[in-house]
Design a protein around this motif. Structure first.
Motif, PDB file in Angstrom:
ATOM      1  N   SER A  12      69.503  30.387 -66.458  1.00  0.00           N
ATOM      2  CA  SER A  12      69.617  29.490 -67.593  1.00  0.00           C
ATOM      3  C   SER A  12      69.897  30.281 -68.871  1.00  0.00           C
ATOM      4  N   ASN A  13      69.742  31.597 -68.827  1.00  0.00           N
ATOM      5  CA  ASN A  13      69.982  32.466 -69.978  1.00  0.00           C
ATOM      6  C   ASN A  13      70.864  33.634 -69.569  1.00  0.00           C
ATOM      7  N   PRO A  14      72.187  33.429 -69.518  1.00  0.00           N
ATOM      8  CA  PRO A  14      73.083  34.497 -69.089  1.00  0.00           C
ATOM      9  C   PRO A  14      73.321  35.519 -70.198  1.00  0.00           C
ATOM     10  N   VAL A  29      74.163  39.254 -66.111  1.00  0.00           N
ATOM     11  CA  VAL A  29      72.792  39.175 -65.605  1.00  0.00           C
ATOM     12  C   VAL A  29      72.201  37.843 -66.028  1.00  0.00           C
ATOM     13  N   GLY A  30      71.269  37.337 -65.245  1.00  0.00           N
ATOM     14  CA  GLY A  30      70.691  36.035 -65.547  1.00  0.00           C
ATOM     15  C   GLY A  30      69.185  36.070 -65.533  1.00  0.00           C
ATOM     16  N   ALA A  36      62.203  35.475 -66.148  1.00  0.00           N
ATOM     17  CA  ALA A  36      62.303  36.140 -64.854  1.00  0.00           C
ATOM     18  C   ALA A  36      63.767  36.452 -64.527  1.00  0.00           C
ATOM     19  N   PHE A  37      64.015  37.654 -64.067  1.00  0.00           N
ATOM     20  CA  PHE A  37      65.350  38.080 -63.659  1.00  0.00           C
ATOM     21  C   PHE A  37      65.747  37.323 -62.403  1.00  0.00           C
ATOM     22  N   VAL A  38      66.960  36.737 -62.400  1.00  0.00           N
ATOM     23  CA  VAL A  38      67.400  35.980 -61.228  1.00  0.00           C
ATOM     24  C   VAL A  38      68.607  36.591 -60.531  1.00  0.00           C
ATOM     25  N   GLY A  39      69.195  37.610 -61.127  1.00  0.00           N
ATOM     26  CA  GLY A  39      70.312  38.251 -60.445  1.00  0.00           C
ATOM     27  C   GLY A  39      71.335  38.825 -61.400  1.00  0.00           C
ATOM     28  N   ALA A  40      72.264  39.564 -60.807  1.00  0.00           N
ATOM     29  CA  ALA A  40      73.337  40.185 -61.571  1.00  0.00           C
ATOM     30  C   ALA A  40      74.622  40.104 -60.766  1.00  0.00           C
TER      31      ALA A  40
END
Length: 73
Positions: A12-14, A29-30, A36-40
């Protein structure tokens, strides 16, 4: 970090970052709203100059934190 990237899966926060190991790659990255880090996701190499230019512009306008903080008073 430059907040111009496309979302990494479910983010939700790229944002986009240049990697810290020589800055030879840019990654979208998101993070969730809770942080919380959700991926890159590695961006295509042709986008790297664009993000280097954003980084260089930000650094050219940067001030030491103590100076910034003093201005806020």
């Amino acid at each position: 970090m430059v907040d111009l990237g496309g979302p990494a899966s479910g983010a939700s926060n790229p944002a986009v970052v240049l990697n810290a190991w020589g800055q030879d790659a840019a990654e979208a990255v998101g993070y969730t709203d809770a942080g919380a880090f959700v991926g890159a996701e590695l961006l295509p190499p042709h986008r790297l100059p664009e993000y280097r230019a954003y980084r260089d512009t930000a650094q050219a306008h940067a001030v030491p934190f103590s100076e910034y903080w003093e201005r806020r008073r």
